[in-house]
Write an enzyme that holds these catalytic residues in place. Structure first.
Site, mmCIF file in Angstrom:
data_model
loop_
_atom_site.group_PDB
_atom_site.id
_atom_site.type_symbol
_atom_site.label_atom_id
_atom_site.label_comp_id
_atom_site.label_asym_id
_atom_site.label_seq_id
_atom_site.Cartn_x
_atom_site.Cartn_y
_atom_site.Cartn_z
ATOM 1 N N GLN A 302 0.932 -0.852 -0.360
ATOM 2 C CA GLN A 302 -0.757 0.028 -0.103
ATOM 3 C C GLN A 302 1.057 1.141 0.049
ATOM 4 O O GLN A 302 1.782 1.405 0.365
ATOM 5 C CB GLN A 302 -0.984 0.209 1.198
ATOM 6 C CG GLN A 302 -2.171 -1.325 1.258
ATOM 7 C CD GLN A 302 -3.560 -0.796 0.443
ATOM 8 O OE1 GLN A 302 -2.885 0.537 -0.057
ATOM 9 N NE2 GLN A 302 -4.675 -1.121 0.403
ATOM 10 N N TYR A 331 -6.541 -12.002 -1.553
ATOM 11 C CA TYR A 331 -5.276 -11.090 -2.338
ATOM 12 C C TYR A 331 -4.140 -10.873 -1.267
ATOM 13 O O TYR A 331 -3.897 -9.320 -1.060
ATOM 14 C CB TYR A 331 -6.022 -10.121 -2.628
ATOM 15 C CG TYR A 331 -7.142 -10.972 -3.458
ATOM 16 C CD1 TYR A 331 -6.763 -10.876 -4.927
ATOM 17 C CD2 TYR A 331 -8.630 -11.255 -3.409
ATOM 18 C CE1 TYR A 331 -8.322 -11.878 -5.821
ATOM 19 C CE2 TYR A 331 -9.892 -11.365 -4.076
ATOM 20 C CZ TYR A 331 -9.286 -11.742 -5.103
ATOM 21 O OH TYR A 331 -10.211 -11.857 -6.233
ATOM 22 N N GLU A 352 -1.749 -15.258 -2.477
ATOM 23 C CA GLU A 352 -2.246 -13.942 -4.030
ATOM 24 C C GLU A 352 -1.256 -14.751 -4.749
ATOM 25 O O GLU A 352 -0.366 -15.190 -5.384
ATOM 26 C CB GLU A 352 -0.616 -13.550 -3.560
ATOM 27 C CG GLU A 352 0.110 -12.636 -3.687
ATOM 28 C CD GLU A 352 -0.879 -11.021 -4.655
ATOM 29 O OE1 GLU A 352 -1.616 -10.551 -6.189
ATOM 30 O OE2 GLU A 352 -1.546 -10.967 -3.612
ATOM 31 N N ASP A 400 -8.843 -8.547 0.299
ATOM 32 C CA ASP A 400 -8.732 -6.894 -0.709
ATOM 33 C C ASP A 400 -8.249 -7.184 -1.307
ATOM 34 O O ASP A 400 -6.763 -6.756 -2.054
ATOM 35 C CB ASP A 400 -7.514 -6.722 0.601
ATOM 36 C CG ASP A 400 -6.457 -5.351 0.358
ATOM 37 O OD1 ASP A 400 -7.583 -4.168 -0.564
ATOM 38 O OD2 ASP A 400 -5.499 -4.469 1.120
ATOM 39 N N CYS A 427 -11.024 -1.148 -3.007
ATOM 40 C CA CYS A 427 -10.563 -0.024 -2.950
ATOM 41 C C CYS A 427 -11.277 0.372 -4.506
ATOM 42 O O CYS A 427 -10.789 1.499 -5.234
ATOM 43 C CB CYS A 427 -8.940 -0.070 -4.060
ATOM 44 S SG CYS A 427 -9.212 -1.800 -5.167
#
Length: 471
Positions: A302, A331, A352, A400, A427
């Protein structure tokens, strides 16, 4: 209200076919701005026909000129502001608006926070989903926050130049202060630029597909102050690499890693898969939520560490996890949420798709002496199906995902596992709403008010935490 024109660039221009519209290209109109799109463009209405205008805000009246007409709307430019919004910020840098670096720079920060809260409210209301959305959690200092930069390089006036592209173009605007990046990163970009100029490294030319350097990447640890320089090249070798590296580390003492990333493809993909370490380690380290993390060139991490700690703390606190719980972190990136959750629960499974990120995650588990986490390299939806077939029964699933949201197969597998809670870190508000509808149709409900978090001040993007519980 805020209008959702998420696909506004997909329509043809009004050329070569007959469309009757109340506006004409090149003509000026006296209008009132009634709304903002999700791209931050003001919305004017001419006989109910929407015209999108940059650098305008709701409540303002303006004279605008129509530039292009699409099937269902038009784009215009601001000619003159007649009345101004009380939320308008004066003396903004036009380069930040036209490049998209800070498309909301002209809107007060309080106005930005309201805009982002309202984005989420409107999208849920449009789907007739009744939810409470809390005020957006903002920053004390909403600028110079980014810990990562990926800056294009181009030849302008005969020399290698760094900057950012104008929106929807390949025209590079030379920029030295990027406003939303850490000042140390901006300085590092200039140092690297000048070193590359000194050694006459040719910038990549997308027209002839020639040249060497395509982009400069800089990462910097918020707490550690360790810096990584990434040189993305179109060539397998970087000529004069040794003196280039020596000059960079002489001028930038924070640099602990210099990596050449090889991208041989002549397309818009920013990074290649092959990295050559030219100096130091293949990663830098930083801290988040009291844990140490190794961050490599290609890894997702991030970009706003101050807000990330708020975001992840919210997600973990709202999960209300217990010492006997099993959690899936989908994720998972380099393991930031997984490792923060691990101390609260019995077992964490992280998945991931980026192999390098999983390697980093395993290193990070070792760095923090955490042994109850298992990381897997795979597409999240594929691995969820495997875990479901194996009979894994998590108490909670944390997601996420990227802006495209969750695959329908992921949701199917997650629901089959029957977790008590699904914690959704989003997001992308539009995909959050789409996925919320799917989850609610399959037996889950939104248990708490949604909390927006401003990860990207001065831009239109917003993150949020939503808690789903099984009915």
């Amino acid at each position: 209200m805020i209008i959702a024109y998420s696909k506004i660039f997909l329509f043809r221009e009004n050329r070569g076919f007959n469309l009757k519209t109340p506006v004409e290209v090149g003509k000026t109109y006296n209008v009132k701005i009634v709304d903002l799109t999700y791209q931050g463009l003001g919305v004017a209405k001419v006989d109910d026909f929407p015209v999108f205008v940059n650098n305008t805000l709701p409540g303002e009246t303006a004279i605008i000129k129509v530039k292009t007409i699409k099937k269902n709307f038009a784009f215009g430019s601001l000619v003159e502001l007649i009345t101004k919004s009380p939320d308008r910020v004066e003396n903004v840098n036009w380069d930040y608006l036209q490049t998209g670096i800070a498309p909301l720079q002209h809107l007060s920060y309080e106005g930005q926070l309201r805009f982002k809260q309202h984005q989420i409210e409107e999208l849920f209301a449009k789907q007739k989903i009744n939810v409470d959305v809390l005020p957006t959690m903002g920053m004390e200092h909403p600028d110079h926050y980014r810990n990562k930069a990926l800056i294009p390089v181009k030849k302008i006036n005969g020399e290698l130049t760094t900057g950012f592209y104008k929106n929807h173009s390949h025209d590079l605007v030379p920029i030295e202060d990027f406003y939303i990046q850490q000042p140390e990163i901006d300085h590092a970009i200039l140092v690297v630029r000048d070193v590359l100029r000194k050694y006459k490294v040719r910038p990549y030319d997308e027209g002839s597909h020639s040249g060497v350097i395509r982009n400069i990447m800089v990462r910097r640890g918020y707490y550690s102050h360790e810096m990584m320089i990434g040189l993305i090249t179109r060539t397998k070798k970087l000529q004069l690499a040794e003196p280039i590296v020596n000059e960079i580390i002489d001028q930038l003492p924070e640099v602990k890693s210099i990596v050449q990333n090889v991208n041989l493809k002549d397309n818009n993909v920013l990074l290649g898969k092959k990295n050559n370490v030219l100096y130091g380690k293949p990663y830098i380290t930083d801290e988040l939520l009291g844990l140490k993390f190794a961050i490599s060139l290609n890894s997702f991490y991030q970009v706003n560490p101050v807000q990330t700690e708020k975001l992840y703390s919210l997600a973990i606190d709202h999960a209300e996890l217990g010492p006997n719980d099993t959690v899936i972190d989908a994720y998972c990136g380099i393991g930031t949420i997984s490792l923060a959750v691990a101390k609260h629960v019995k077992k964490v499974y992280g998945v991931e798709v980026v192999a390098q990120a999983i390697e980093d995650a395993k290193i990070n588990a070792q760095k923090n002496h955490i042994n109850n986490v298992q990381f897997v390299t795979a597409k999240a939806e594929d691995q969820m199906a495997k875990w479901q077939e194996q009979g894994l029964k998590p108490d909670a699933i944390i997601v996420d995902p990227p802006r495209k949201g969750l695959a329908s197969s992921f949701i199917d597998s997650a629901v089959e596992m029957q977790p008590k809670k699904l914690i959704y870190v989003s997001c992308g508000p539009s995909t959050l709403v789409r996925d919320a509808k799917r989850l609610m149709e399959k037996g889950y409900h939104i248990a708490k008010p949604i909390q927006p978090v401003d990860q990207f001040p001065q831009t239109v993007h917003v993150e949020s935490v939503t808690i789903f519980e099984r009915d």
